[in-house]
Design a protein around this motif. Structure first.
Motif, mmCIF file in Angstrom:
data_model
loop_
_atom_site.group_PDB
_atom_site.id
_atom_site.type_symbol
_atom_site.label_atom_id
_atom_site.label_comp_id
_atom_site.label_asym_id
_atom_site.label_seq_id
_atom_site.Cartn_x
_atom_site.Cartn_y
_atom_site.Cartn_z
ATOM 1 N N GLU A 377 41.169 -2.194 34.852
ATOM 2 C CA GLU A 377 42.311 -1.406 35.310
ATOM 3 C C GLU A 377 43.549 -1.616 34.427
ATOM 4 O O GLU A 377 44.056 -0.682 33.814
ATOM 5 C CB GLU A 377 42.641 -1.759 36.770
ATOM 6 C CG GLU A 377 41.535 -1.404 37.744
ATOM 7 C CD GLU A 377 41.875 -1.779 39.175
ATOM 8 O OE1 GLU A 377 43.061 -2.057 39.466
ATOM 9 O OE2 GLU A 377 40.952 -1.795 40.020
ATOM 10 N N LYS A 378 44.019 -2.840 34.335
ATOM 11 C CA LYS A 378 45.285 -3.095 33.650
ATOM 12 C C LYS A 378 45.186 -2.898 32.140
ATOM 13 O O LYS A 378 46.101 -2.368 31.514
ATOM 14 C CB LYS A 378 45.774 -4.500 33.981
ATOM 15 C CG LYS A 378 46.092 -4.693 35.464
ATOM 16 C CD LYS A 378 46.613 -6.090 35.752
ATOM 17 C CE LYS A 378 46.918 -6.253 37.237
ATOM 18 N NZ LYS A 378 47.428 -7.622 37.543
ATOM 19 N N ARG A 380 43.131 -0.936 30.578
ATOM 20 C CA ARG A 380 42.999 0.501 30.323
ATOM 21 C C ARG A 380 44.365 1.180 30.367
ATOM 22 O O ARG A 380 44.637 2.084 29.574
ATOM 23 C CB ARG A 380 42.055 1.117 31.347
ATOM 24 C CG ARG A 380 41.762 2.584 31.105
ATOM 25 C CD ARG A 380 40.744 3.116 32.082
ATOM 26 N NE ARG A 380 40.499 4.532 31.861
ATOM 27 C CZ ARG A 380 39.685 5.275 32.615
ATOM 28 N NH1 ARG A 380 39.025 4.708 33.617
ATOM 29 N NH2 ARG A 380 39.509 6.547 32.365
ATOM 30 N N ALA A 381 45.216 0.722 31.281
ATOM 31 C CA ALA A 381 46.566 1.282 31.376
ATOM 32 C C ALA A 381 47.368 0.997 30.104
ATOM 33 O O ALA A 381 48.276 1.753 29.745
ATOM 34 C CB ALA A 381 47.285 0.711 32.591
ATOM 35 N N LYS A 382 47.018 -0.097 29.396
ATOM 36 C CA LYS A 382 47.678 -0.427 28.131
ATOM 37 C C LYS A 382 46.932 0.157 26.932
ATOM 38 O O LYS A 382 47.178 -0.204 25.787
ATOM 39 C CB LYS A 382 47.803 -1.949 27.993
ATOM 40 C CG LYS A 382 48.854 -2.569 28.913
ATOM 41 C CD LYS A 382 49.071 -4.022 28.577
ATOM 42 C CE LYS A 382 50.166 -4.633 29.441
ATOM 43 N NZ LYS A 382 51.502 -4.082 29.099
ATOM 44 N N GLU A 383 45.994 1.042 27.213
ATOM 45 C CA GLU A 383 45.232 1.755 26.193
ATOM 46 C C GLU A 383 44.439 0.828 25.289
ATOM 47 O O GLU A 383 44.473 0.927 24.053
ATOM 48 C CB GLU A 383 46.166 2.660 25.361
ATOM 49 C CG GLU A 383 46.840 3.746 26.181
ATOM 50 C CD GLU A 383 47.631 4.726 25.331
ATOM 51 O OE1 GLU A 383 48.318 4.263 24.395
ATOM 52 O OE2 GLU A 383 47.531 5.929 25.600
ATOM 53 N N VAL A 384 43.699 -0.084 25.920
ATOM 54 C CA VAL A 384 42.762 -0.934 25.195
ATOM 55 C C VAL A 384 41.589 -1.214 26.116
ATOM 56 O O VAL A 384 41.763 -1.405 27.323
ATOM 57 C CB VAL A 384 43.445 -2.253 24.729
ATOM 58 C CG1 VAL A 384 43.909 -3.087 25.902
ATOM 59 C CG2 VAL A 384 42.515 -3.045 23.830
ATOM 60 N N LEU A 385 40.387 -1.188 25.566
ATOM 61 C CA LEU A 385 39.182 -1.349 26.385
ATOM 62 C C LEU A 385 38.314 -2.498 25.878
ATOM 63 O O LEU A 385 38.106 -2.645 24.675
ATOM 64 C CB LEU A 385 38.341 -0.070 26.388
ATOM 65 C CG LEU A 385 38.858 1.116 27.215
ATOM 66 C CD1 LEU A 385 37.901 2.289 27.069
ATOM 67 C CD2 LEU A 385 39.008 0.742 28.686
ATOM 68 N N ASP A 414 43.364 -1.719 13.898
ATOM 69 C CA ASP A 414 43.226 -1.468 15.331
ATOM 70 C C ASP A 414 42.829 -2.724 16.096
ATOM 71 O O ASP A 414 43.205 -2.902 17.258
ATOM 72 C CB ASP A 414 42.217 -0.346 15.580
ATOM 73 C CG ASP A 414 42.814 1.030 15.333
ATOM 74 O OD1 ASP A 414 44.058 1.126 15.262
ATOM 75 O OD2 ASP A 414 42.051 2.003 15.220
ATOM 76 N N LYS A 417 46.052 -4.441 16.824
ATOM 77 C CA LYS A 417 46.754 -3.824 17.959
ATOM 78 C C LYS A 417 46.068 -4.158 19.284
ATOM 79 O O LYS A 417 46.722 -4.448 20.288
ATOM 80 C CB LYS A 417 46.816 -2.308 17.771
ATOM 81 C CG LYS A 417 47.662 -1.845 16.606
ATOM 82 C CD LYS A 417 47.565 -0.324 16.445
ATOM 83 C CE LYS A 417 48.322 0.153 15.211
ATOM 84 N NZ LYS A 417 48.170 1.624 15.022
ATOM 85 N N ALA A 418 44.726 -4.103 19.279
ATOM 86 C CA ALA A 418 43.983 -4.341 20.516
ATOM 87 C C ALA A 418 44.210 -5.749 21.045
ATOM 88 O O ALA A 418 44.483 -5.952 22.237
ATOM 89 C CB ALA A 418 42.495 -4.102 20.284
ATOM 90 N N ARG A 421 47.758 -6.240 22.359
ATOM 91 C CA ARG A 421 47.899 -5.704 23.709
ATOM 92 C C ARG A 421 47.224 -6.603 24.731
ATOM 93 O O ARG A 421 47.745 -6.826 25.831
ATOM 94 C CB ARG A 421 47.315 -4.291 23.768
ATOM 95 C CG ARG A 421 48.093 -3.277 22.948
ATOM 96 C CD ARG A 421 47.380 -1.930 22.875
ATOM 97 N NE ARG A 421 48.063 -1.035 21.938
ATOM 98 C CZ ARG A 421 47.625 0.190 21.618
ATOM 99 N NH1 ARG A 421 46.495 0.654 22.149
ATOM 100 N NH2 ARG A 421 48.302 0.942 20.764
#
Length: 432
Positions: A377-378, A380-385, A414, A417-418, A421
């Motif tokens: 959930e959290k 994904r909200a920060k655009e990382v999986l 990337d 960045k991942a 995050r």
């Protein structure tokens, strides 16, 4: 060795023992292997005159053209053998002989002799083998954490899963022995004994851990499986993605008994969309998988098999192994970049070991009780999986401090960045 007797019916469940060759598929095999003078009005083969595809030409990454022989295209369009396209089977068998030198390849015992079936990706072979060997309530030995796809196959079969501990060097033999010591080796001869009959493992580039089972441990594990008469399911799609040479020898390479079912895949090195893998193992058990194939998929895609065979034939075995080296070198560079970014952003927050192969980094967050909600959930909200670690655990409902990170497709920029995050997310969680 031929003199070691194997009772293969011990490994098969009632459903598999009840399978018989499909009479229609037997007729198909007869037609395929008969002279053209044979007049057959028996089979249900469609008339190929109305198949619209006649020629196939491929452009390879090096710019060269590969025109697939028209006769192969014609055969690819029609029903084929359930075990697979014969030329592809022979090519794979030659590869197995060159790379693994299986002791059972040239023995006289027909039940133990190495045989091969082409499957719809290696997972198809894993699924059919587990469905052939496991019944509700059976004790099954599984290294943990383990491949989530295998758990998805096993759980509906309702076995009792015995969780074997592993570390960066793969399965810990002492953990396996602790389970097996509840029985005596001779108990394996008792028909109704609960002693496990199956051991499943991913020995190279473990999914999700990136671990590699060492040669010394493999020898210990194989000896235990000999003593307790256990079948080894060697799920090895990352074999050619080992980051150091020489390759660690496989269980198949030491299998003098005919107790290894080995699963290889072309997905990681040629194409995942082709859905082509292969299962190598003792003929008595492979035949049961073929019988399952006869009544399920009938056979793997003829078109995929012919395209793959044509590419492999063009490469040759030397070219294929050189290609595998290039792929492994790429993933090694990806791993190194991933480790660099993990060190940059996650030091003090996470723990990990250096993957020996494959495409995954297994991260533990000692200060986080459970990663599931955090990642699903959290993050994904920060655009990382990432994948929460519970997906690879036998009981996925229990809290898990791990997550799996894949470095196969992501650039180093990337990855930076991942993990940045992810680091911010972990720090936010700890400061609540």
């Amino acid at each position: 060795m031929d003199w070691i007797k194997m009772n293969y019916s011990r490994f098969l469940n009632v459903t598999s023992l009840g399978r018989k060759p499909s009479p229609i598929r037997v007729l198909t095999e007869i037609v395929l292997n008969s002279p053209k003078t044979l007049i057959s009005m028996a089979g249900g083969m469609p008339n190929p005159d109305f198949f619209p595809i006649q020629d196939i030409s491929l452009t390879l990454k090096d710019g060269s053209k590969l025109n697939i022989d028209t006769s192969l295209v014609t055969r690819a369009m029609q029903y084929s053998s359930s075990s697979g396209f014969p030329e592809l089977i022979n090519w794979v068998k030659d590869l197995q002989e060159r790379v693994h030198k299986p002791p059972t390849l040239g023995i006289t015992d027909e039940n133990k002799k190495l045989d091969i079936i082409i499957t719809n990706g290696s997972q198809d072979g894993i699924c059919k083998t587990l469905e052939a060997c496991v019944s509700a309530g059976d004790n099954v030995l599984i290294e943990v954490p383990t491949y989530a796809g295998t758990l998805a196959i096993l759980n509906p079969l309702q076995p009792k899963i015995l969780e074997i501990e592993s570390d960066k060097d793969g399965i810990i033999p002492g953990s396996l022995l602790r389970y097996l010591s509840k029985w005596k080796p001779e108990d394996s001869k008792k028909p109704n004994c609960s002693i496990p009959r199956i051991l499943y493992c991913v020995p190279n580039g473990g999914n999700p851990t990136g671990s590699q089972l060492t040669w010394e441990r493999k020898k210990e594990i194989y000896k235990l499986c000999q003593d307790y008469d256990i079948l080894i399911m060697e799920d090895d799609p990352y074999f050619y993605l080992q980051f150091s040479k020489p390759y660690v020898p496989s269980f198949l390479s030491m299998d003098e008994d005919g107790r290894v079912m080995r699963f290889d895949s072309f997905s990681k090195i040629i194409s995942s969309g082709m859905r082509i893998g292969c299962l190598s193992g003792p003929r008595a058990l492979v035949n049961k998988i073929i019988q399952h194939q006869q009544v399920s998929a009938v056979h793997s895609s003829g078109l995929s098999q012919v395209v793959l065979f044509s590419v492999l034939q063009e490469m040759g075995h030397d070219g294929f192994l050189q290609h595998c080296d290039k792929v492994a070198d790429f993933y090694k560079r990806q791993r190194d970049a991933c480790l660099a970014m993990a060190n940059k952003h996650l030091s003090g927050l996470a723990e990990w070991f250096e993957p020996s192969g494959g495409m995954f980094l297994w991260l533990k967050f000692p200060q986080i009780k459970d990663t599931f909600k955090l990642i699903s959930e959290k993050a994904r909200a920060k655009e990382v999986l990432f994948v929460p670690g519970n997906a690879f655990m036998v009981d996925s409902s229990l809290p898990c401090q791990y997550l799996r990170s894949s470095f196969s497709l992501v650039s180093s920029e990337d990855m930076d960045k991942a993990f940045e995050r992810l680091s911010a997310l972990i720090k936010e969680e700890l400061n609540q």
